[in-house]
Design a protein around this motif. Structure first.
Motif, PDB file in Angstrom:
ATOM      1  N   LEU A  19      39.880  97.301 -34.380  1.00 50.09           N
ATOM      2  CA  LEU A  19      39.280  99.186 -34.676  1.00 50.09           C
ATOM      3  C   LEU A  19      39.557  99.150 -32.777  1.00 50.09           C
ATOM      4  O   LEU A  19      40.110  99.749 -32.624  1.00 50.09           O
ATOM      5  CB  LEU A  19      38.650  99.523 -34.811  1.00 50.09           C
ATOM      6  N   LEU A  20      38.466  98.263 -31.901  1.00 51.34           N
ATOM      7  CA  LEU A  20      38.264  99.028 -30.419  1.00 51.34           C
ATOM      8  C   LEU A  20      40.358  98.781 -29.604  1.00 51.34           C
ATOM      9  O   LEU A  20      40.315  99.826 -29.003  1.00 51.34           O
ATOM     10  CB  LEU A  20      37.869  97.995 -29.442  1.00 51.34           C
ATOM     11  N   VAL A  21      41.317  97.411 -29.601  1.00 47.48           N
ATOM     12  CA  VAL A  21      42.402  97.226 -29.752  1.00 47.48           C
ATOM     13  C   VAL A  21      43.173  98.861 -30.185  1.00 47.48           C
ATOM     14  O   VAL A  21      43.956  98.856 -29.336  1.00 47.48           O
ATOM     15  CB  VAL A  21      42.743  95.948 -29.985  1.00 47.48           C
ATOM     16  N   PHE A  22      42.728  99.138 -31.294  1.00 50.70           N
ATOM     17  CA  PHE A  22      44.222  99.834 -32.093  1.00 50.70           C
ATOM     18  C   PHE A  22      43.726 100.762 -31.082  1.00 50.70           C
ATOM     19  O   PHE A  22      44.671 102.207 -30.484  1.00 50.70           O
ATOM     20  CB  PHE A  22      43.832 100.094 -33.771  1.00 50.70           C
ATOM     21  N   LYS A  23      42.337 101.849 -30.956  1.00 52.73           N
ATOM     22  CA  LYS A  23      42.323 102.692 -30.609  1.00 52.73           C
ATOM     23  C   LYS A  23      42.663 102.974 -29.136  1.00 52.73           C
ATOM     24  O   LYS A  23      42.917 103.556 -28.923  1.00 52.73           O
ATOM     25  CB  LYS A  23      40.337 103.026 -30.649  1.00 52.73           C
ATOM     26  N   LYS A  24      42.679 102.034 -28.977  1.00 50.30           N
ATOM     27  CA  LYS A  24      42.863 101.668 -27.342  1.00 50.30           C
ATOM     28  C   LYS A  24      43.844 102.092 -27.241  1.00 50.30           C
ATOM     29  O   LYS A  24      44.872 103.354 -26.515  1.00 50.30           O
ATOM     30  CB  LYS A  24      42.674 100.580 -26.154  1.00 50.30           C
ATOM     31  N   ASN A  34      50.500  96.157 -21.744  1.00 49.02           N
ATOM     32  CA  ASN A  34      51.109  94.980 -22.201  1.00 49.02           C
ATOM     33  C   ASN A  34      49.478  93.673 -22.716  1.00 49.02           C
ATOM     34  O   ASN A  34      48.474  94.623 -21.866  1.00 49.02           O
ATOM     35  CB  ASN A  34      51.463  94.217 -21.114  1.00 49.02           C
ATOM     36  N   ALA A  35      49.771  93.113 -22.822  1.00 47.19           N
ATOM     37  CA  ALA A  35      48.467  92.155 -22.667  1.00 47.19           C
ATOM     38  C   ALA A  35      47.423  91.961 -22.087  1.00 47.19           C
ATOM     39  O   ALA A  35      46.314  92.115 -22.749  1.00 47.19           O
ATOM     40  CB  ALA A  35      48.860  91.214 -24.498  1.00 47.19           C
ATOM     41  N   ARG A  40      42.340  93.401 -19.875  1.00 46.55           N
ATOM     42  CA  ARG A  40      40.647  93.970 -18.790  1.00 46.55           C
ATOM     43  C   ARG A  40      40.763  94.491 -18.662  1.00 46.55           C
ATOM     44  O   ARG A  40      39.096  95.035 -19.125  1.00 46.55           O
ATOM     45  CB  ARG A  40      42.308  93.731 -17.406  1.00 46.55           C
ATOM     46  N   GLU A  41      41.191  96.239 -20.019  1.00 48.07           N
ATOM     47  CA  GLU A  41      40.605  97.295 -20.117  1.00 48.07           C
ATOM     48  C   GLU A  41      39.488  97.490 -21.116  1.00 48.07           C
ATOM     49  O   GLU A  41      38.369  97.627 -21.099  1.00 48.07           O
ATOM     50  CB  GLU A  41      41.362  98.143 -21.447  1.00 48.07           C
ATOM     51  N   LEU A  42      39.310  96.175 -21.939  1.00 44.55           N
ATOM     52  CA  LEU A  42      38.459  96.134 -23.150  1.00 44.55           C
ATOM     53  C   LEU A  42      37.489  94.640 -22.323  1.00 44.55           C
ATOM     54  O   LEU A  42      36.515  94.619 -23.796  1.00 44.55           O
ATOM     55  CB  LEU A  42      39.479  95.462 -24.672  1.00 44.55           C
ATOM     56  N   ASN A  47      43.142  85.018 -24.485  1.00 44.68           N
ATOM     57  CA  ASN A  47      43.085  84.456 -26.242  1.00 44.68           C
ATOM     58  C   ASN A  47      42.564  85.317 -27.564  1.00 44.68           C
ATOM     59  O   ASN A  47      43.415  85.530 -28.473  1.00 44.68           O
ATOM     60  CB  ASN A  47      43.012  82.642 -26.407  1.00 44.68           C
ATOM     61  N   THR A  48      41.920  85.349 -27.052  1.00 45.69           N
ATOM     62  CA  THR A  48      40.274  86.127 -28.314  1.00 45.69           C
ATOM     63  C   THR A  48      41.542  87.567 -28.579  1.00 45.69           C
ATOM     64  O   THR A  48      41.856  87.659 -29.730  1.00 45.69           O
ATOM     65  CB  THR A  48      39.488  86.507 -27.934  1.00 45.69           C
ATOM     66  N   LEU A  49      41.936  88.239 -27.721  1.00 47.47           N
ATOM     67  CA  LEU A  49      42.112  89.668 -27.984  1.00 47.47           C
ATOM     68  C   LEU A  49      44.262  88.869 -28.215  1.00 47.47           C
ATOM     69  O   LEU A  49      44.230  89.513 -29.028  1.00 47.47           O
ATOM     70  CB  LEU A  49      42.833  90.197 -26.183  1.00 47.47           C
ATOM     71  N   SER A  50      44.614  87.576 -27.773  1.00 45.57           N
ATOM     72  CA  SER A  50      46.089  87.245 -28.300  1.00 45.57           C
ATOM     73  C   SER A  50      45.654  87.238 -30.350  1.00 45.57           C
ATOM     74  O   SER A  50      46.920  87.913 -30.996  1.00 45.57           O
ATOM     75  CB  SER A  50      46.594  86.314 -27.738  1.00 45.57           C
TER      76      SER A  50
END
Lengths: 107, 107
Positions: A19-24, A34-35, A40-42, A47-50
């Motif tokens: 949800l935080l990823v999407f919000k961002k 880019n990934a 870094r931002e979050l 690999n977890t973000l991926s």
DNA sequence: TCGATATTTCTAGAATCATGGAAATATCAA
DNA sequence: TTGATATTTCCATGATTCTAGAAATATCGA
């Protein structure tokens, strides 16, 4: 929107990191990000973000495009609108329609 | 709506059985329905349904009131509206605002 | 009080999921 | 081609979740 797609989308958004990823991604707007920058931002390992981005993409909520070594991620407004539409249609009763649903008035 | 409440609500709706339960509760409208009838209607064992109803109630999406031996369940329109509001505010970009978000126009 | 009905809580097992290290893949620049 | 960077895939582990049987609780009617 089919119920199966709605479930995929709800499932994608029902996890804190995602949800935080999407919000961002919404904050970054239609130009996306880019990934690596997003990681870094979050403060999330790449690999977890991926993993989570793949989840969101499977649900149709984000789109990705490779740009050289980077991969640009952007939220998909159309799918989000579909989801909100689904919730409004299937999970919501407008104040003005409550009487109809309870058969105390015909609409 | 706080992000933690939104997560609870999204999580509650992201599971097939629960989404169907909630959808059905919306159909029953503000008068609600008791657990037994709901279980029969959806073909779900009573204890399994109870588990899911408790989940939805924790998320604030349904309210229950005992009526004799039965317990009446009713969806909570206010919380659903809160959730849709959260999604609109945090996870959605209106067409007319896209230019602002990308700083190609000041709004 | 007793038996019947409605619902929940307890419990255990199977399944799914989130996380992050390590290895693999893709692309670029020299 | 080689080394560096960006990202993903593989993998193992711990945690969470869903399910339904069995037992417990609550309420009613007689």
């Amino acid at each position: 929107m089919e119920i199966s797609s709605a479930l995929l989308a709800l499932n994608a958004l029902s996890q804190e990191t995602r949800l935080l990823v999407f919000k961002k991604l919404v904050e970054f707007g239609v130009s996306g990000v880019n990934a690596g920058d997003l990681a870094r931002e979050l403060n999330v390992p790449a690999n977890t973000l991926s993993f989570h981005l793949a989840h969101l993409e499977r649900a149709g909520l984000v789109k990705s495009t490779r740009q050289g070594r980077n991969i640009n991620y952007c939220f998909n407004r159309a799918q989000m609108n579909e989801l909100i539409g689904f919730l409004n249609e299937n999970c919501c009763v407008l104040e003005e329609n409550i009487d109809c649903i309870n058969n105390t008035k015909t609409c």
